[in-house]
Design an enzyme around this catalytic site. Structure first.
Site, short mmCIF file in Angstrom:
data_model
loop_
_atom_site.label_atom_id
_atom_site.label_comp_id
_atom_site.label_asym_id
_atom_site.label_seq_id
_atom_site.Cartn_x
_atom_site.Cartn_y
_atom_site.Cartn_z
N GLU A 178 21.32 -1.71 -18.97
CA GLU A 178 20.93 -0.27 -18.68
C GLU A 178 20.22 0.55 -20.29
OE1 GLU A 178 24.31 1.96 -17.67
OE2 GLU A 178 24.46 1.01 -15.63
N GLU A 358 26.09 -4.04 -10.82
CA GLU A 358 27.37 -3.17 -10.89
C GLU A 358 27.34 -2.25 -9.85
OE1 GLU A 358 27.64 -0.91 -14.56
OE2 GLU A 358 27.15 -2.79 -15.79
C1 FCB Z 1 27.65 1.64 -16.10
C2 FCB Z 1 28.04 0.73 -17.43
C3 FCB Z 1 29.28 0.04 -17.40
C4 FCB Z 1 30.48 0.92 -16.81
C5 FCB Z 1 29.90 1.61 -15.78
C6 FCB Z 1 30.86 2.53 -15.10
O1 FCB Z 1 26.59 2.52 -16.65
O2 FCB Z 1 27.09 -0.24 -17.56
O3 FCB Z 1 29.50 -0.54 -18.72
O4 FCB Z 1 30.67 1.99 -17.79
O5 FCB Z 1 28.57 2.42 -16.07
#
Ligand code: FCB
Length: 462
Positions: A178, A358
């Site tokens: 990110e 994620e």
């Molecule tokens: C993302 C991050 C991760 C976590 C999630 C909820 O932005 O990559 O580390 O904090 O959000």
């Protein structure tokens, strides 16, 4: 509640929507769970420093202990394996392995990740290693951090060092997690480490992150890496709140800054002219050859998806006030936007295979009599997995899905107030308790594996 009493009835049809070789995983990051902030020769990271800024972290906490994963590796490997996942996504703490951000390597730090890689290998789980999940060595920040071009070269050296020592064990390497968060939340809004507030610095940081990504891929390949190489982006599709012109302009701007500003250069189109015009004097300095390096081909693109971004020219969009379902972060629950996002990536860019690196949700879980009944999280996961299947049905090459997160952990500026885990962590005792969602995931993956085996047998018999 025993696993069979959970709402598992619909597992088979959902599992049948994914091929046998689909990658299922759980994800974490070093700073959020390791702890051991000052142990074994680890150097300070920008997040160690930022946690000391009064008011920076909601509950005033730090990552000093976190989930104490550093000392509970074997237990945690057992937990990961018990879920039946095929992949584990984790990050290396750069200051743990190279405390000064350059030069000397820290043997104890490297040995920890070697044990992790070996432990995963022994359990048949693919290690997906992220080089930068935000915890830059503080000494490099003192020299200008990601705003300084020299950090790009330090990162490439670091990537090569990891390849030398751990490369053989790795299934996949992610350069950055990110980069938008590091650039914008860390350097423009100042609400994440290192807490800087300057749009011009943020734009330069974005460029250096992307450049270091491309150069690291080249260096890793030159060093003979056989791992799949890619980057992970947080992509929230922007949609206008209403159809009025001002909201549509706001959505277009958010899309330029959040998506196209990363995807266009990564896929060889350079920075969008409209973005550079909008940045004006804040646009980054780009040297000859930078854009070619950024566009170095990747083996996969990691997509972190939590919510859509609803853009408005006036009052910010408040999903809860609109009666829409939200998580404990206040983030709108909108699985359909994940399908739309994946279709757009597939349609607008020459993307390599996509992996959802994620996806998950924070809810106010309660541990009662040794159980956490997080039906809301199961529902969230089930619906997003179905949304991913919808995109696959429409032709998207989606190769994997990973849950954020394996266990409750340090949620950045929210500290320990938000629980994203499918495993509950009691921060007083550090005891881990799988939530109902962990049991659900295990049952779902077992179903998927059983169907894949059966499919295999049918094909062989035919
Ligand atoms: C993302 C991050 C991760 C976590 C999630 C909820 O932005 O990559 O580390 O904090 O959000």
């Amino acid at each position: 509640m025993p696993a069979h009493a959970l709402p598992h009835a619909d597992l088979a049809p959902l599992a049948a929507r994914f091929p046998a070789d689909f990658t299922w995983g759980v994800a974490t990051s070093a700073f959020q769970l390791e702890g051991g902030a000052r142990e074994g020769g680890k150097g300070e990271s920008v997040w160690d420093r930022f946690c000391r800024v009064p008011g920076a972290i909601a509950d005033g906490s730090t990552g000093d202990v976190a989930c104490d994963h550093l000392h509970r590796l074997d237990e945690d490997l057992g937990l990961i394996a018990s879920l039946g996942v095929g992949a584990y996504r984790f990050s290396v703490s750069w200051p743990r392995v190279q405390p000064h951000g350059r030069g000397v390597w820290n043997e104890k730090g490297l040995a920890f990740y070697e044990r992790l890689g070996d432990g995963l290998g022994a359990r048949g789980i693919q290690p997906w290693l992220t080089l930068n999940h935000w915890d830059l060595p503080q000494v490099l920040q003192d020299d200008g951090g990601w705003a300084a071009r020299d950090t790009v070269h330090r990162f490439v050296d670091y990537a090569q060092g990891i390849q030398r020592r751990l490369g053989d064990r790795l299934h996949a390497i992610t350069t950055h997690n990110e980069p938008w968060v590091v650039a914008v939340l860390g350097h423009e809004k100042g609400i994440f480490a290192p807490g800087i507030r300057s749009r011009a610095i943020a734009a330069q940081v974005q460029h250096h992150l992307l450049l270091s990504h491309g150069l690291a891929l080249q260096a890793l390949r030159a060093a003979g890496s056989r791992a799949r190489l890619g980057i992970v982006l947080n992509l929230s599709p922007s949609e206008p709140m209403t159809d009025c012109a001002a909201d549509r302009v706001a959505a277009r701007l958010a899309d330029l800054h959040g998506l196209r500003g990363y995807l266009d250069p990564l896929f060889g189109r350079g920075y969008p002219a409209e973005l550079l015009a909008e940045l004006g004097a804040d646009a980054p300095q780009v040297e000859p050859g930078d854009l070619q390096a950024i566009a170095t081909p990747m083996d996969y693109l990691g997509v972190n998806y939590y919510m859509r971004h609803v853009a408005s020219a006036g009052e910010p969009f408040d999903p809860a006030a609109q009666g829409l379902p939200v998580t404990d972060m206040g983030w709108e629950i909108c699985p359909a936007a994940l399908t739309r996002l994946l279709l757009r990536l597939h349609r607008d860019y020459p993307v390599p295979p996509l992996v959802i690196t994620e996806n998950g949700a924070a809810f106010r879980d309660a541990l009662v009599d040794g159980r956490v009944h997080d039906a809301d999280r199961i529902d969230y996961l089930r619906r997003h997995i179905a949304a991913a299947a919808d995109a696959r049905d429409q032709g998207v090459a989606l190769a994997g899905y990973m849950v954020w997160s394996l266990m409750d952990n340090f949620e950045w500026a929210s500290g320990y107030t938000k629980r994203f885990g499918i495993v509950h962590v009691d921060y007083a005792t550090l005891r881990r308790t799988p939530k109902d969602s962990a049991h659900w995931l295990r049952a779902f993956l077992a179903r998927h594996a059983a169907q894949s085996d059966a499919g295999e047998r049918t094909r062989c018999a035919a």
